[in-house]
Design a protein around this motif. Structure first.
Motif, PDB file in Angstrom:
ATOM      1  N   LEU A 160     -43.210  53.034  -8.097  1.00  0.00           N
ATOM      2  CA  LEU A 160     -42.654  53.249  -6.760  1.00  0.00           C
ATOM      3  C   LEU A 160     -43.186  54.531  -6.142  1.00  0.00           C
ATOM      4  CD1 LEU A 160     -40.451  52.213  -4.700  1.00  0.00           C
ATOM      5  CD2 LEU A 160     -38.888  53.804  -5.832  1.00  0.00           C
ATOM      6  N   TYR A 168     -42.713  50.076   1.101  1.00  0.00           N
ATOM      7  CA  TYR A 168     -42.183  48.935   0.359  1.00  0.00           C
ATOM      8  C   TYR A 168     -43.338  48.007  -0.003  1.00  0.00           C
ATOM      9  CZ  TYR A 168     -39.861  44.570  -0.777  1.00  0.00           C
ATOM     10  OH  TYR A 168     -39.459  43.419  -1.423  1.00  0.00           O
ATOM     11  N   PRO A 175     -36.595  41.176  -4.032  1.00  0.00           N
ATOM     12  CA  PRO A 175     -36.326  42.375  -3.229  1.00  0.00           C
ATOM     13  C   PRO A 175     -34.981  43.029  -3.532  1.00  0.00           C
ATOM     14  CG  PRO A 175     -37.091  40.561  -1.849  1.00  0.00           C
ATOM     15  CD  PRO A 175     -36.799  39.994  -3.200  1.00  0.00           C
ATOM     16  N   TYR A 178     -34.616  46.416  -4.889  1.00  0.00           N
ATOM     17  CA  TYR A 178     -34.969  47.554  -4.041  1.00  0.00           C
ATOM     18  C   TYR A 178     -34.117  47.638  -2.780  1.00  0.00           C
ATOM     19  CZ  TYR A 178     -39.051  47.523  -7.042  1.00  0.00           C
ATOM     20  OH  TYR A 178     -39.860  47.555  -8.140  1.00  0.00           O
ATOM     21  N   TRP A 179     -33.634  46.496  -2.325  1.00  0.00           N
ATOM     22  CA  TRP A 179     -32.866  46.434  -1.082  1.00  0.00           C
ATOM     23  C   TRP A 179     -31.427  46.012  -1.366  1.00  0.00           C
ATOM     24  CZ3 TRP A 179     -34.813  47.168   3.986  1.00  0.00           C
ATOM     25  CH2 TRP A 179     -36.204  47.333   4.080  1.00  0.00           C
ATOM     26  N   LEU A 211     -33.001  49.867   2.164  1.00  0.00           N
ATOM     27  CA  LEU A 211     -33.990  50.126   1.113  1.00  0.00           C
ATOM     28  C   LEU A 211     -33.530  51.365   0.347  1.00  0.00           C
ATOM     29  CD1 LEU A 211     -36.752  49.431  -0.181  1.00  0.00           C
ATOM     30  CD2 LEU A 211     -37.811  50.911   1.536  1.00  0.00           C
ATOM     31  N   VAL A 214     -36.809  53.960  -2.673  1.00  0.00           N
ATOM     32  CA  VAL A 214     -37.867  54.280  -1.733  1.00  0.00           C
ATOM     33  C   VAL A 214     -38.717  55.407  -2.303  1.00  0.00           C
ATOM     34  CG1 VAL A 214     -36.275  55.814  -0.508  1.00  0.00           C
ATOM     35  CG2 VAL A 214     -38.323  55.027   0.643  1.00  0.00           C
TER      36      VAL A 214
END
Length: 316
Positions: A160, A168, A175, A178-179, A211, A214
């Motif tokens: 990341l 992203y 997802p 991460y979200w 998000l 990040v």
């Protein structure tokens, strides 16, 4: 008594307990002050959780419940005590604005169980070899599982932090790692990537996709670019929010983060934001672009559910 044993009532055993107690005293405050900001992002979040295992392993060595109990009573009473203590700590942490983490309760128990299982083997005081071997193997497997999970998390955070300029990675098949929010990958309206991020916004007072994992260090860049596709003929207004870690550890005040409106016309719309504006957004301080923590797209008071597709999210 076999050579190499270190029972608790010998000078060597007492020194071991004293050293373990010193470790407990040093580690316990860290349960409440949070992760250090100076650690790299991946190591920060992944390795910090292992402190629970180490702390309760040291606590078990320091207290040495074998002085009073044995057999199943030792395991039952110790497990209940550590579980109760862990629940109390997590409850206090929740009152300090941190999450109640059930996984931390398991990490506490792994530290306890590992020491209880291996003590007889290391002190050569095994009474029931078969049971002791099973307990030692089981506790070791639990520890290896926790270490492997931490390793996966560390690798994820390392990737990341090194994926910039992409904020992203649109290649992710899941997802939700991460979200937060109603998001999923989509082959529609994918722009320059193999897939876009489909964001569903509900017809309610507040609906958002956030998000929360990040890349944290934005200092080497000048602008943030978002490209979104609005598939309906009606325009849509989204709120973009960006904040650093200091904001989340404070009062989460509206004027302590970056907020702006993104007006989405039908079709594709591109939005470029100067990082200098983001940095200067907090009213009483400068946002720390080395520790960006969260980016959120939200809507307010929609009369009906809407869908947007995020095609690009990058720094330049």
């Amino acid at each position: 008594m076999a050579s190499g044993s270190i029972p608790a009532n010998t000078p060597r055993g007492q020194r071991l307990r004293s050293l373990a107690l010193v470790g407990v005293v040093l580690l316990t405050p860290l349960l409440f002050i949070g992760r250090p900001d100076w650690l790299p992002g991946g190591f920060n979040f992944a390795a910090w959780n292992l402190g629970h295992v180490l702390l309760f392993a040291l606590l078990t060595l320091a207290v040495n419940p074998r002085r009073w109990l044995g057999g199943w009573r030792l395991w039952l009473a110790s497990t209940a005590a550590v579980l109760a203590f862990g629940i109390a700590v997590e409850t206090v942490q929740a009152g300090m604005g941190r999450d109640f983490d059930l996984r931390d309760l398991l990490r506490n128990l792994i530290g306890l169980w590992f020491v209880l299982a291996w003590q007889p083997l290391l002190t050569f005081r095994v009474r029931k070899p078969a049971i002791t071997a099973v307990l030692a193997l089981t506790s070791s497997l639990l520890l290896v599982y926790e270490l492997s999970t931490t390793g996966v998390q560390a690798a994820r955070y390392f990737k990341l932090e090194h994926q910039l300029p992409q904020v992203y990675d649109f290649d992710h098949s899941n997802p939700s790692s991460y979200w937060r929010g109603s998001v999923e990958p989509s082959s529609r309206h994918n722009g320059d990537h193999d897939q876009s991020l489909k964001i569903e916004l509900g017809a309610k007072r507040y609906s958002a996709a956030s998000l929360y994992r990040v890349p944290s260090d934005w200092r080497d860049f000048d602008t943030l670019t978002l490209r979104l596709h609005n598939p309906t003929p009606e325009p849509l207004t989204l709120i973009l929010r960006i904040n650093d870690i200091q904001h989340e550890r404070g009062s989460n005040a509206l004027n302590d983060r970056y907020n702006t409106r993104l007006n989405l016309t039908p079709g594709v719309s591109s939005h470029t934001i100067a990082l200098e504006d983001i940095e200067k957004a907090p009213a009483t301080r400068t946002m720390n672009l080395r520790q960006v923590r969260r980016l959120t797209l939200s809507s307010n008071g929609l009369s009906e559910p809407r869908t947007v597709y995020l095609q690009e999210l990058r720094l330049d």
